[in-house]
Scaffold this motif. Structure first.
Motif, PDB file in Angstrom:
ATOM      1  N   LYS A   7       0.872  -1.168   0.000  1.00  0.00           N
ATOM      2  CA  LYS A   7       0.000   0.000   0.000  1.00  0.00           C
ATOM      3  C   LYS A   7       0.909   1.218   0.000  1.00  0.00           C
ATOM      4  N   VAL A   9       1.593   5.205  -0.250  1.00  0.00           N
ATOM      5  CA  VAL A   9       1.135   6.583  -0.090  1.00  0.00           C
ATOM      6  C   VAL A   9       2.143   7.483  -0.799  1.00  0.00           C
ATOM      7  N   SER A  35      -1.177  10.370  -4.428  1.00  0.00           N
ATOM      8  CA  SER A  35      -2.406   9.895  -3.767  1.00  0.00           C
ATOM      9  C   SER A  35      -2.703  10.638  -2.482  1.00  0.00           C
ATOM     10  N   ASN A  36      -1.886  11.628  -2.132  1.00  0.00           N
ATOM     11  CA  ASN A  36      -1.948  12.263  -0.825  1.00  0.00           C
ATOM     12  C   ASN A  36      -1.156  13.563  -0.926  1.00  0.00           C
ATOM     13  N   THR A 259       3.261  -1.208   4.097  1.00  0.00           N
ATOM     14  CA  THR A 259       2.842   0.165   3.828  1.00  0.00           C
ATOM     15  C   THR A 259       4.075   1.023   3.604  1.00  0.00           C
ATOM     16  N   GLN A 312      -0.758  -0.827  -4.515  1.00  0.00           N
ATOM     17  CA  GLN A 312      -1.998  -0.047  -4.477  1.00  0.00           C
ATOM     18  C   GLN A 312      -1.723   1.341  -3.909  1.00  0.00           C
ATOM     19  N   LEU A 313      -1.967   2.385  -4.716  1.00  0.00           N
ATOM     20  CA  LEU A 313      -1.818   3.736  -4.208  1.00  0.00           C
ATOM     21  C   LEU A 313      -2.971   4.083  -3.291  1.00  0.00           C
ATOM     22  N   CYS A 314      -2.655   4.713  -2.167  1.00  0.00           N
ATOM     23  CA  CYS A 314      -3.677   5.062  -1.194  1.00  0.00           C
ATOM     24  C   CYS A 314      -3.212   6.309  -0.437  1.00  0.00           C
ATOM     25  N   ALA A 315      -3.964   6.686   0.585  1.00  0.00           N
ATOM     26  CA  ALA A 315      -3.637   7.849   1.405  1.00  0.00           C
ATOM     27  C   ALA A 315      -3.515   7.434   2.865  1.00  0.00           C
ATOM     28  N   ASP A 318      -6.493   6.033   4.505  1.00  0.00           N
ATOM     29  CA  ASP A 318      -6.871   4.659   4.158  1.00  0.00           C
ATOM     30  C   ASP A 318      -6.140   3.632   5.009  1.00  0.00           C
ATOM     31  N   LEU A 319      -5.095   4.049   5.736  1.00  0.00           N
ATOM     32  CA  LEU A 319      -4.337   3.129   6.548  1.00  0.00           C
ATOM     33  C   LEU A 319      -4.995   2.912   7.912  1.00  0.00           C
TER      34      LEU A 319
END
Length: 319
Positions: A7, A9, A35-36, A259, A312-315, A318-319
């Protein structure tokens, strides 16, 4: 869908620095390269940046600034945080004043709290994460105050800038490499402080070896390769007695994705007369490296690599 291996960020720092930086970061977010974002609330285009984040639903945190430009707090006249012109001391001079024992930690706390409150006024909610502009949040004494402010506001995530592979990177100039090495030493010693205050951070941090002209699709892949083989820095990091060895990686927890935070600075070069935090834009902001990062992060081959490697790109939220 299968669970991702990573994951990721991808945080665009210095949001709010100038209109051209804001525009580039938004384009990068819309293209899937970021993504953030991390907001400088004392920057000249912070209001515009906050509005853009709300309009485009960009996950946003606070890039707390104690080293560049003017303070947010109105109660710092004659403060140890400021030079004779009423501005922060700068990246290098801030560290010198701190090392001399002349920095008042109550004033540091006052300014940090003012910046969190200003963030809430601009964005409408607390930051999803909070780190320090120019890595000041991991410095001695400052990290204690920083962690306490995070805990008091209930901000759960920060950044620990310890990058696997930094010591093996040949492309960083010696002076900058020395600065990064010191940042990592300070970051390692901040782990116990943030952990004691129940603050979390991603397992792996990247971004020092891929900044500016050093950013390329190949270099990002290489950095992520370290992350794929890295241990969970977040919860199993033991601070070495020397505070210098950062590349020894243990086996990760295989029950969950690793992460990772990738720190980036995309955008378009600042106009020399527009932007900054009260003193005009610096050379870093005016550099063509900003656009180079933007173009690299949105390269279709990099986005395809993320998909291919189950990244997977996330912020932070989302963690």
């Amino acid at each position: 869908m299968p669970q991702p291996k990573v994951k990721l960020v991808v945080t665009g720092d210095d949001f709010g620095y100038c209109p051209r930086r804001n525009r580039g970061i938004v384009e990068c977010f819309q293209s899937g390269g970021v993504s953030n974002v991390s907001l400088l609330v004392n920057a000249t285009s912070a209001v515009d940046a906050a509005d853009l984040a709300k309009r485009h639903r960009i996950p946003i945190g606070l890039h707390a600034n104690l080293s560049e430009g003017a303070p947010v707090s109105h109660n710092l006249k004659g403060s140890t945080l400021l030079n004779e012109d009423g501005f922060f001391h700068g990246k290098t001079e801030f560290r010198k004043v701190l090392q001399s024992g002349q920095l008042n930690m109550y004033e540091v706390e006052q300014e940090l709290r003012a910046q969190v409150k200003r963030f809430c006024e601009l964005v409408g909610h607390l930051p999803y994460h909070m780190d320090g502009h120019q890595h000041v949040h991991v410095l001695p004494e400052v990290r204690e105050v920083f962690a306490q402010v995070l805990a008091d506001f209930g901000i759960c995530y920060t950044r620990i800038p310890v990058e696997p592979g930094l010591h093996a990177c040949p492309n960083i100039p010696p002076q900058l490499h020395d600065f990064y090495t010191q940042v990592q030493k300070d970051a390692l010693l901040s782990v116990e402080v943030f952990r004691r205050h129940r603050i979390r951070w991603p397992d792996v941090y990247l971004g020092l070896t891929t900044m500016g002209e050093n950013m390329s699709v190949a270099n990002i892949k290489q950095a992520l390769g370290y992350a794929l083989g890295a241990r969970c820095l977040a919860n199993s990091l033991t601070v070495p007695s020397t505070g210098t060895q950062t590349d020894e990686i243990a086996a990760p927890d295989t029950d969950r994705p690793i992460t990772v935070e990738l720190m980036v600075h995309p955008g378009y070069p600042s106009d020399p007369l527009e932007g900054g935090c009260g003193q005009g834009p610096d050379d870093f902001s005016q550099s063509e490296d900003r656009q180079h990062e933007l173009e690299t992060l949105t390269d279709p081959s990099l986005l395809a690599y993320y998909k291919q490697e189950s990244i997977q790109l996330c912020a932070f939220r989302d963690l």
